[in-house]
Design a protein around this motif. Structure first.
Motif: not given
Length: 333
Positions: A8, A177, A211, A228-229, A266, A292, A294-295
């Motif tokens: 991430p 995605w 995500p 995240a996005c 999300f 995911n 990432t956020g």
């Protein structure tokens, strides 16, 4: 449905990826996925992990076509399979038009046509055949030096229906995605399954990068979705994708991020709630969901992201087929 995880963070030192690779060794996670590396090249990062003794199945979702020729892409993908000793999913995508213009001098005249040509060439090379192509975007007459390696599946990044059809026609795998379960069930998966599949023999496999964040005190789902996005939501092709999926985006970051949460693009909630939502992806025809975080990594740090991933994977039963078992260790004694 299998569970995997995405690294991430955009690693700037290879050590930063170690905790996430170890999660694949220690849990029921099937595969370690990486996006396009912008500082450390993702394929090189996996080879570094292998040299450290952390060898796991990997996926690349997605490597951007303008960064490498089809021949170079095939060499890199097979190199990772040789280095890790595990199968690889090598996903590719054309990237944004602005990126193509910046790196190639002009965009591909056809996004779908370029992607299909690229995937066909890479598949031919990895199959040990001579790739002969004189298409609208790539001209190749080449063969890889023979080597016995674990299999490499060639994937295509899918956002919209036409690319879903292209993946169904020419790819081994589709990598999605920012696609919610309903959009997958109603649009993307039917397009993939209904394609005229002339090249690959095995059925197309679908890997959905999803995500998410676990609910916790001090966390704001809208802020996490934006982290995240948000960068993707500013790109025209992602905004068009969301509109096609029925997600209203107006160009206002906070409202758009809230729309992602409300639409289930999300996922936010308890581990049980998120597992329940992911069940809808399985029902839609997804073979592998890629978690995911990432956020969380951007908003609260990599350790918090690793904790969320571990909590989610605790509730996943290992697959009966070979997966995590037998991997070279780095796991806790």
């Amino acid at each position: 449905m299998k569970y995997s995880l995405l690294v991430p963070i955009g690693a700037t030192r290879p050590e930063q990826a170690v905790p996430f690779a170890n999660l694949v060794q220690w849990t029921a996670a099937e595969r370690l996925w990486l996006g396009q590396g912008m500082v450390l090249e993702s394929q090189h990062l996996v080879s570094w992990l292998s040299g450290l003794g952390i060898r796991v199945p990997t996926g690349f979702g997605v490597s951007l076509m303008p960064f490498r020729s089809p021949y170079h892409a095939a060499v890199e993908a097979r190199s990772v399979a040789l280095t890790t000793g595990f199968p690889v999913v090598a996903g590719f995508g054309p990237g944004a038009v602005a990126l193509q213009r910046g790196l190639l001098g002009r965009p591909y005249t056809s996004q779908i046509g370029a992607a299909k040509e690229y995937v066909r060439i890479v598949r031919e090379l990895l199959a040990g055949r001579t790739a002969e192509a004189e298409g609208g975007h790539f001209t190749v007459s080449a063969t890889l030096v023979p080597a016995l390696a674990p299999p490499v599946s060639v994937g295509l990044g899918v956002l919209r229906e036409r690319m879903a059809v292209a993946a169904g026609e020419v790819a081994d795998a589709a990598v999605t995605w920012m696609a919610g379960a309903r959009y997958l069930a109603d649009t993307l998966v039917p397009a993939m399954r209904g394609a005229d599949r002339r090249g690959p023999g095995a059925p197309l496999r679908v890997s959905a990068i999803v995500p998410f964040a676990l609910a916790a005190p001090g966390r704001d789902p809208v802020a996490l979705a934006s982290a995240a996005c948000g960068a993707h939501m500013r790109l025209p092709h992602y905004r068009d994708t969301l509109r096609r999926a029925g997600v209203v985006v107006r160009g206002e970051a906070g409202e758009d991020a809230r729309a992602l949460v409300d639409a289930g693009v999300f996922l936010y909630g308890s581990a049980d709630e998120i597992h329940g939502a992911l069940g809808e992806f399985a029902a839609a025809g997804v073979d592998e969901v890629v978690l995911n975080a990432t956020g969380v990594a951007l908003a609260h740090g990599p350790r918090a992201a690793a904790d969320d991933l571990l909590e989610m994977l605790r509730g996943v039963a290992p697959e009966a087929e070979p997966g995590a078992a037998g991997r070279s260790d780095g796991g806790p004694g």
